[in-house]
Design a protein around this motif. Sequence first.
Motif, short mmCIF file in Angstrom:
data_model
loop_
_atom_site.label_atom_id
_atom_site.label_comp_id
_atom_site.label_asym_id
_atom_site.label_seq_id
_atom_site.Cartn_x
_atom_site.Cartn_y
_atom_site.Cartn_z
N ALA A 105 9.48 15.67 -23.25
CA ALA A 105 8.93 14.38 -23.78
C ALA A 105 9.02 13.47 -22.63
O ALA A 105 7.90 12.70 -22.30
N ARG A 106 9.82 13.10 -22.08
CA ARG A 106 10.17 11.90 -21.16
C ARG A 106 9.54 12.45 -19.80
O ARG A 106 8.71 11.46 -19.11
N ILE A 107 9.29 13.58 -19.48
CA ILE A 107 8.91 14.16 -18.40
C ILE A 107 7.48 13.96 -18.45
O ILE A 107 6.71 13.51 -17.57
N LYS A 108 6.79 14.14 -19.45
CA LYS A 108 5.27 14.23 -19.70
C LYS A 108 4.88 12.88 -19.73
O LYS A 108 3.72 12.37 -19.51
N ALA A 109 5.66 11.86 -20.49
CA ALA A 109 5.45 10.66 -20.72
C ALA A 109 5.65 9.92 -19.11
O ALA A 109 4.68 9.27 -18.57
N LEU A 110 6.41 10.34 -18.34
CA LEU A 110 6.46 9.75 -16.76
C LEU A 110 5.22 10.15 -16.05
O LEU A 110 4.49 9.41 -15.38
N ILE A 111 4.69 11.49 -16.19
CA ILE A 111 3.68 12.02 -15.53
C ILE A 111 2.46 11.25 -15.94
O ILE A 111 1.69 11.06 -15.02
N ALA A 112 2.27 11.02 -17.22
CA ALA A 112 1.14 10.44 -17.84
C ALA A 112 1.11 8.88 -17.16
O ALA A 112 -0.11 8.31 -17.17
N ALA A 113 2.41 8.30 -17.17
CA ALA A 113 2.29 6.64 -16.78
C ALA A 113 1.85 6.69 -15.04
O ALA A 113 1.22 5.75 -14.91
N LEU A 114 2.27 7.69 -14.53
CA LEU A 114 2.07 7.73 -13.08
C LEU A 114 0.73 8.27 -12.63
O LEU A 114 0.37 8.01 -11.61
N ASP A 115 0.02 8.57 -13.62
CA ASP A 115 -1.29 9.41 -13.27
C ASP A 115 -2.38 8.29 -12.45
O ASP A 115 -2.97 8.79 -11.47
N ASP A 116 -2.48 7.15 -12.77
CA ASP A 116 -3.43 6.12 -11.97
C ASP A 116 -2.54 5.30 -11.27
O ASP A 116 -2.91 4.32 -10.71
N VAL A 117 -1.24 5.62 -10.82
CA VAL A 117 -0.27 4.63 -10.05
C VAL A 117 -0.32 5.12 -8.68
O VAL A 117 -0.05 6.40 -8.26
N ASP A 118 -0.76 4.08 -7.51
CA ASP A 118 -0.42 4.55 -6.24
C ASP A 118 0.84 4.08 -5.82
O ASP A 118 1.16 2.83 -5.81
N ILE A 119 1.89 5.09 -5.84
CA ILE A 119 3.35 4.89 -5.64
C ILE A 119 3.62 4.18 -4.46
O ILE A 119 4.34 3.09 -4.36
N SER A 120 2.98 4.32 -3.27
CA SER A 120 3.09 3.84 -2.19
C SER A 120 2.68 2.05 -1.98
O SER A 120 3.59 1.22 -1.57
N GLU A 121 1.80 1.88 -2.90
CA GLU A 121 1.31 0.46 -3.01
C GLU A 121 2.27 -0.08 -3.82
O GLU A 121 2.75 -1.17 -3.52
N ALA A 122 2.85 0.53 -4.77
CA ALA A 122 3.61 -0.20 -5.67
C ALA A 122 5.07 -0.46 -5.23
O ALA A 122 5.61 -1.39 -5.30
N ILE A 123 5.35 0.45 -4.25
CA ILE A 123 6.74 0.32 -3.45
C ILE A 123 6.71 -0.87 -2.49
O ILE A 123 7.30 -1.74 -2.35
N GLU A 124 5.33 -0.95 -1.95
CA GLU A 124 4.99 -2.01 -0.86
C GLU A 124 5.31 -3.45 -1.58
O GLU A 124 5.71 -4.37 -1.05
N THR A 125 4.47 -3.38 -2.67
CA THR A 125 4.37 -4.50 -3.66
C THR A 125 5.78 -5.02 -4.09
O THR A 125 6.12 -6.38 -4.07
N ALA A 126 6.56 -4.20 -4.53
CA ALA A 126 7.86 -4.36 -4.99
C ALA A 126 8.69 -4.91 -3.89
O ALA A 126 9.63 -5.95 -4.07
N ALA A 127 8.43 -4.34 -2.48
CA ALA A 127 9.55 -4.70 -1.43
C ALA A 127 9.24 -6.24 -1.11
O ALA A 127 9.91 -6.95 -0.64
N VAL A 128 7.85 -6.62 -1.21
CA VAL A 128 7.52 -7.86 -0.78
C VAL A 128 7.91 -8.81 -1.95
O VAL A 128 8.32 -10.08 -1.50
N ALA A 129 7.88 -8.51 -2.89
CA ALA A 129 8.29 -9.53 -4.28
C ALA A 129 9.64 -9.76 -4.27
O ALA A 129 10.14 -10.78 -4.70
N THR A 130 10.56 -8.80 -3.67
CA THR A 130 11.75 -8.89 -3.58
C THR A 130 12.56 -9.48 -2.28
O THR A 130 13.59 -9.33 -1.94
N ALA A 131 11.52 -9.71 -1.42
CA ALA A 131 11.84 -10.38 -0.08
C ALA A 131 13.00 -11.47 -0.12
O ALA A 131 13.03 -12.36 -1.03
#
Length: 100
Positions: free
Chosen positions: A36-62
Amino acid sequence: MEYVYAAMILHSVDKDINENNVKKIVEAAGIDADEARIKALIAALDDVDISEAIETAAVATAPAAPVAAVEVAAPVEEEEEEEEEASEEEAAAGLGALFG
């Protein structure tokens, strides 16, 4: 968290982030996979650009705070030096008064 880490590992090695791959990583880590957790994760990541999310997080925590701390610390050090010089002068003046 381990499910998110599994997704990040898959992303970093350019593998598909799907239920089967996440399950393999989680189980390889010695964790009983929760479907159930795996399915929820896959569903949550469906429309997420992970590279962009990582870049945004890196800039936010500079590290902006250390720069501000250095700028604040410099005047404090100068004040301490001035206080030390003033107390040395006072001490010298006090000794001079003893001898008259």
